[in-house]
Design an enzyme around this catalytic site. Sequence first.
Site, PDB file in Angstrom:
ATOM      1  N   LYS A  12       0.825  -1.207   0.000  1.00 15.24           N
ATOM      2  CA  LYS A  12       0.000   0.000   0.000  1.00 15.24           C
ATOM      3  C   LYS A  12       0.859   1.257   0.000  1.00 15.24           C
ATOM      4  O   LYS A  12       0.539   2.234  -0.686  1.00 15.24           O
ATOM      5  CB  LYS A  12      -0.931   0.024   1.226  1.00 15.24           C
ATOM      6  CG  LYS A  12      -2.186  -0.781   1.071  1.00 15.24           C
ATOM      7  CD  LYS A  12      -3.136  -0.475   2.227  1.00 15.24           C
ATOM      8  CE  LYS A  12      -4.368  -1.336   2.162  1.00 15.24           C
ATOM      9  NZ  LYS A  12      -5.295  -1.023   3.263  1.00 15.24           N
ATOM     10  N   ASP A  67      -8.814   2.180   4.194  1.00 16.90           N
ATOM     11  CA  ASP A  67      -9.243   0.829   4.525  1.00 16.90           C
ATOM     12  C   ASP A  67      -9.983   0.340   3.299  1.00 16.90           C
ATOM     13  O   ASP A  67     -10.821   1.064   2.742  1.00 16.90           O
ATOM     14  CB  ASP A  67     -10.138   0.793   5.762  1.00 16.90           C
ATOM     15  CG  ASP A  67     -10.282  -0.626   6.294  1.00 16.90           C
ATOM     16  OD1 ASP A  67      -9.246  -1.277   6.516  1.00 16.90           O
ATOM     17  OD2 ASP A  67     -11.423  -1.095   6.472  1.00 16.90           O
ATOM     18  N   HIS A 178     -10.082   1.314  -7.160  1.00 15.49           N
ATOM     19  CA  HIS A 178     -10.848   1.890  -6.049  1.00 15.49           C
ATOM     20  C   HIS A 178      -9.998   2.861  -5.243  1.00 15.49           C
ATOM     21  O   HIS A 178     -10.464   3.916  -4.815  1.00 15.49           O
ATOM     22  CB  HIS A 178     -11.376   0.776  -5.152  1.00 15.49           C
ATOM     23  CG  HIS A 178     -10.326  -0.183  -4.666  1.00 15.49           C
ATOM     24  ND1 HIS A 178      -9.483  -0.878  -5.518  1.00 15.49           N
ATOM     25  CD2 HIS A 178      -9.954  -0.560  -3.417  1.00 15.49           C
ATOM     26  CE1 HIS A 178      -8.667  -1.635  -4.817  1.00 15.49           C
ATOM     27  NE2 HIS A 178      -8.925  -1.463  -3.538  1.00 15.49           N
ATOM     28  N   ARG A 179      -8.719   2.492  -5.051  1.00 14.63           N
ATOM     29  CA  ARG A 179      -7.811   3.357  -4.293  1.00 14.63           C
ATOM     30  C   ARG A 179      -7.521   4.639  -5.075  1.00 14.63           C
ATOM     31  O   ARG A 179      -7.512   5.731  -4.519  1.00 14.63           O
ATOM     32  CB  ARG A 179      -6.522   2.580  -3.980  1.00 14.63           C
ATOM     33  CG  ARG A 179      -5.724   3.165  -2.842  1.00 14.63           C
ATOM     34  CD  ARG A 179      -4.691   2.168  -2.316  1.00 14.63           C
ATOM     35  NE  ARG A 179      -5.324   1.159  -1.483  1.00 14.63           N
ATOM     36  CZ  ARG A 179      -5.332  -0.143  -1.751  1.00 14.63           C
ATOM     37  NH1 ARG A 179      -4.728  -0.615  -2.823  1.00 14.63           N
ATOM     38  NH2 ARG A 179      -5.933  -0.979  -0.938  1.00 14.63           N
TER      39      ARG A 179
END
Length: 197
Positions: A12, A67, A178-179
């Site tokens: 991440k 998240d 999505h991120r």
Amino acid sequence: MQIVLATHNQHKVDELRRILAPQLVGVEVLAYDGPEPVENGATFTENALIKARAAAAHTGLPAIADDSGICVDVLGGSPGIFSARWAGPSKDAEENLRLLLWQVSDIADDHRGAHFTCAAALVLPDGTERTVVGEWPGQLLHEPNGANGFGYDPIFLPDGYAISAAELSAHVKNQVSHRAIAFESLLPLVREVLGAP
């Protein structure tokens, strides 16, 4: 000017640096090395805020957290917030993937709808908070494909693509995931509260 990424997940950190660094000129994007908070929220947004609040309090710097997880329609949105621990507390990505594939093994293609969700949070040491949510629709494949990405990427077929998320280049994924969607929405808020260009 510095901002900390509230995650211990190096995948991440790398992905968020690729997304954020070009957009935040003059802002140093740091990895978080403090204690990991208990993620006991009931939603992606609550858990993102828990992580960002902990990092901001620990470092005294503005903190960004996310998240995220995969939500499968036929499973009522699960694994959802439990995506990282779906097969148990060890957070074994391969075991999580195998368990999810087994759970939907007898489900036909037209009922394998799924989406990735990412809630992103920005927390400042003064208590200022901002949150956004991004979703990436698609469906589950029957077996893993691809070596790029991580987590459930090898079994996720994004809408509009003929290959898995793990077969997309990092450049493409960092534009459509999505991120990417969540952080594209968060960036104006980051610039606003930091006074960044």
